[in-house]
Design an enzyme around this catalytic site. Structure first.
Site, PDB file in Angstrom:
ATOM      1  N   ASP A 191      37.179 -62.357  83.792  1.00  0.00           N
ATOM      2  CA  ASP A 191      36.021 -62.553  85.012  1.00  0.00           C
ATOM      3  C   ASP A 191      34.582 -61.991  84.141  1.00  0.00           C
ATOM      4  O   ASP A 191      33.221 -61.358  84.755  1.00  0.00           O
ATOM      5  CB  ASP A 191      35.826 -61.515  85.480  1.00  0.00           C
ATOM      6  CG  ASP A 191      35.823 -59.783  85.425  1.00  0.00           C
ATOM      7  OD1 ASP A 191      36.726 -59.469  83.795  1.00  0.00           O
ATOM      8  OD2 ASP A 191      36.243 -59.205  86.298  1.00  0.00           O
ATOM      9  N   GLU A 192      34.253 -62.106  82.141  1.00  0.00           N
ATOM     10  CA  GLU A 192      33.301 -62.087  81.828  1.00  0.00           C
ATOM     11  C   GLU A 192      33.210 -62.409  80.304  1.00  0.00           C
ATOM     12  O   GLU A 192      34.402 -62.400  80.279  1.00  0.00           O
ATOM     13  CB  GLU A 192      33.081 -60.215  81.639  1.00  0.00           C
ATOM     14  CG  GLU A 192      33.966 -59.413  81.243  1.00  0.00           C
ATOM     15  CD  GLU A 192      33.481 -57.772  81.070  1.00  0.00           C
ATOM     16  OE1 GLU A 192      32.283 -57.383  80.974  1.00  0.00           O
ATOM     17  OE2 GLU A 192      34.295 -57.046  81.113  1.00  0.00           O
ATOM     18  N   ASP A 227      28.757 -61.546  84.470  1.00  0.00           N
ATOM     19  CA  ASP A 227      29.594 -60.860  84.439  1.00  0.00           C
ATOM     20  C   ASP A 227      29.899 -61.409  86.058  1.00  0.00           C
ATOM     21  O   ASP A 227      29.537 -61.448  87.072  1.00  0.00           O
ATOM     22  CB  ASP A 227      29.557 -59.326  83.936  1.00  0.00           C
ATOM     23  CG  ASP A 227      30.828 -57.879  85.114  1.00  0.00           C
ATOM     24  OD1 ASP A 227      32.198 -58.852  85.217  1.00  0.00           O
ATOM     25  OD2 ASP A 227      30.672 -57.062  84.981  1.00  0.00           O
TER      26      ASP A 227
END
Length: 354
Positions: A103-104, A9
């Protein structure tokens, strides 16, 4: 074989990219959002989070909590470019990658391309490579399944690593507050508390059938999660079918009262769409009456919805399409969803409701 799962993350991703691009903003409360009272926050720097600012919060509320915040308009082309760089790092170690948003992502490193001896070593190497390539930090959780890895990645943010080994699963879970379980919101948490449950160890007192009685299908999953069981594989070719949100009202409401909660749901949904960088062409309204009759209305546009205002307009227009005889009911639930996601190159087009 026990799986080795990493959840990576990126730390305050959009905000961190903007700080990298403009170092003069370092140490200041930075918010990535259009500076309009009707907008929602895409991301907030850790300095801004100290004031309670967070993703999907309305800018109007953010201004009250932190008047000195600095607003930077989102640059999704830039974020996508950096996200591809991060993805290229993942691909050095495994091809079993399930992105959740820009983003993860989940990574299955049960077997890794570099033959590193442990998932912890892989996670450390990935984080170092991301920092070297992008100048950005990432947090990671390492565990035997996706459920635990996602919780672990948040444990030592920012720029942290947390490992839950198979032998330590129950020791980790027992004191865990129930709100840490993905999918547990305010309504479910309140029900937990009414039943005298506050930590995962409290769940262990209830049988599978008892949890299903109280929480429906989610009850069976709760029974498994309380025991650290999550058999979901990392799905590298997963395609989002629909992104949606809904709410069950504390008390049944009339049709005339639905508009305000629907607008709130649109704000929440728009925050999810921004987070996942997904913009769809079809909007679906869902209502459930107090007799459990489900009503849906959908509308498909020629190009994706690309603003919160358009999503609200679409939701309200679907509300107008509900038949008059249905409007006489009381309603226990409302929901709104977006589906039919085109390819990325189409997502930048603007929507016309005319």
């Amino acid at each position: 074989m026990t799986r080795k799962i990493i959840h990576v993350d990126m730390d305050a991703f959009y905000a961190s990219v903007e700080l990298r691009e403009n170092p003069s903003l370092l140490g200041k409360p930075v918010v990535v959002a259009w500076d309009s009272g009707r907008s929602v926050i895409c991301a907030a720097s850790y300095e801004a989070r100290k004031y309670g600012l967070r993703s999907a919060m309305s800018v109007a509320k953010a201004r009250i909590l932190c008047p000195q915040a600095i607003y930077v308009p989102p640059n999704f082309d830039l974020y996508r470019s950096v996200s591809r760089q991060v993805r290229s790092v993942f691909e050095r170690y495994t091809n079993m990658i399930e992105p959740l948003s820009l983003d993860e992502a989940y990574l299955d490193v049960t077997v890794n391309f570099k033959n590193l001896p442990s998932a912890t070593a892989v996670a450390n190497a990935i984080r170092a490579d991301i920092l070297s390539l992008t100048g950005l930090t990432a947090s990671a959780g390492v565990a035997p399944n996706k459920f635990l890895a996602k919780i672990a990645s948040d444990w030592r943010k920012p720029n942290g690593l947390f490992v839950i080994s198979p032998a330590k699963v129950q020791d980790f879970l027992a004191p865990l507050p129930l709100q840490k379980i993905p999918g547990v919101g305010k309504v479910t948490l309140a029900k937990f508390h009414q039943l005298g449950m506050f930590t995962v160890s409290d769940l262990l007192r209830f049988s599978d059938s008892e949890l299903v009685f109280h929480f429906g299908k989610f009850g069976h999953r709760l029974y498994q999660l309380a025991r650290g069981v999550d058999e979901r594989p990392v799905e590298s070719n997963q395609v989002a079918q629909q992104i949606s949100t809904e709410t069950t009202f504390d008390e049944d409401i009339s049709f005339a009262q639905i508009e305000m909660p629907l607008m709130t749901l649109c704000t929440k949904l728009w925050g999810q769409l921004l987070k996942k960088n997904k913009f769809g062409c079809t909007v679906t309204l869902k209502l459930k009456t107090n007799s459990f009759r489900i009503i849906t209305r959908s509308k498909t546009f020629s190009v994706p919805l690309h603003s919160q205002t358009h999503l609200v307009q679409a939701g309200l227009s679907l509300l107008e399409r509900v038949d008059e005889d249905i409007k006489d009911n009381q309603f226990r639930l409302a929901g709104i969803g977006v589906s039919h996601f085109p390819e990325e190159h189409q997502a930048g087009q603007q929507l016309s409701l005319l």
